[in-house]
Design a protein around this motif. Sequence first.
Motif, PDB file in Angstrom:
ATOM      1  N   THR A   5      38.006  36.936  30.358  1.00  0.00           N
ATOM      2  CA  THR A   5      38.685  37.834  30.848  1.00  0.00           C
ATOM      3  C   THR A   5      37.879  39.421  30.308  1.00  0.00           C
ATOM      4  O   THR A   5      38.179  40.782  31.052  1.00  0.00           O
ATOM      5  N   LYS A   6      38.377  38.989  29.504  1.00  0.00           N
ATOM      6  CA  LYS A   6      37.458  40.577  28.395  1.00  0.00           C
ATOM      7  C   LYS A   6      36.700  40.438  28.874  1.00  0.00           C
ATOM      8  O   LYS A   6      35.754  41.961  28.842  1.00  0.00           O
ATOM      9  N   THR A   7      35.684  40.163  28.926  1.00  0.00           N
ATOM     10  CA  THR A   7      33.629  40.028  29.054  1.00  0.00           C
ATOM     11  C   THR A   7      33.940  40.797  30.636  1.00  0.00           C
ATOM     12  O   THR A   7      33.269  41.374  30.760  1.00  0.00           O
ATOM     13  N   SER A   8      34.857  40.208  30.848  1.00  0.00           N
ATOM     14  CA  SER A   8      34.521  40.557  32.514  1.00  0.00           C
ATOM     15  C   SER A   8      35.034  41.573  32.873  1.00  0.00           C
ATOM     16  O   SER A   8      34.217  42.627  33.694  1.00  0.00           O
ATOM     17  N   ASN A   9      35.736  42.333  32.049  1.00  0.00           N
ATOM     18  CA  ASN A   9      36.008  43.491  32.023  1.00  0.00           C
ATOM     19  C   ASN A   9      35.882  44.802  32.136  1.00  0.00           C
ATOM     20  O   ASN A   9      35.239  45.443  31.888  1.00  0.00           O
ATOM     21  N   PHE A  10      34.687  44.496  31.015  1.00  0.00           N
ATOM     22  CA  PHE A  10      34.073  45.107  29.603  1.00  0.00           C
ATOM     23  C   PHE A  10      33.060  45.269  30.655  1.00  0.00           C
ATOM     24  O   PHE A  10      32.007  46.481  31.069  1.00  0.00           O
ATOM     25  N   ILE A  11      32.220  44.266  31.538  1.00  0.00           N
ATOM     26  CA  ILE A  11      30.778  44.296  32.695  1.00  0.00           C
ATOM     27  C   ILE A  11      31.671  45.406  33.623  1.00  0.00           C
ATOM     28  O   ILE A  11      31.194  46.050  34.268  1.00  0.00           O
ATOM     29  N   SER A  12      32.735  44.889  33.815  1.00  0.00           N
ATOM     30  CA  SER A  12      33.860  45.693  35.137  1.00  0.00           C
ATOM     31  C   SER A  12      33.053  47.760  34.651  1.00  0.00           C
ATOM     32  O   SER A  12      32.812  48.618  35.178  1.00  0.00           O
ATOM     33  N   ARG A  13      33.874  47.687  33.977  1.00  0.00           N
ATOM     34  CA  ARG A  13      33.856  49.280  33.058  1.00  0.00           C
ATOM     35  C   ARG A  13      32.540  49.659  32.414  1.00  0.00           C
ATOM     36  O   ARG A  13      31.937  50.782  33.280  1.00  0.00           O
TER      37      ARG A  13
END
Length: 175
Positions: A5-13
Amino acid sequence: MEYLTKTSNFISRLCQFIGGVSLIIIVLTTMTDVVARYVFKLTGGEFGFTVKGSVEIVSYFMLFALLAAFVAFVERSQIIVDVFTQKMPRSVKGYMMGVFMLGFFAIGIVFSWGLYESAVDAIEYGKVTQDLGVSMMPIYAFSALLSLLLAIRSLIESINIFKTGEFFDAEETGA
């Protein structure tokens, strides 16, 4: 799971930032070109500054902005047709969304591979942009990277949906 989830959020940002910078470059290039053309017209051709390759700059940065936006908001990218989904149980809609995310994963892999091959070809055959004469390799390579990020983020979101059953549902949020 939390790491994904943190990886996905980082990629999104990261992709939101890339898309935002791309849009700023598009607007600044367009504004500069319009002002330069107007000054050229006002001075009767005395002031000959123009933005060389402005159409190319805008088109390539539009490509980056669209790819980055797709990556940043892939979990919200499904158009849900109320007529077909309003009576469906949330679990079925979640399963469908997970499958759609796997489809976006496949699309991201195909795009990434094709753009990578184009980048290699650009080096091998010396492909350059028409107006600016800039190598196409970095354009293809950056687009391939964004497509790879699409694949990664789509896979992560699909795993999250299948594991938790949680997904963005526009019907519930009223968006």
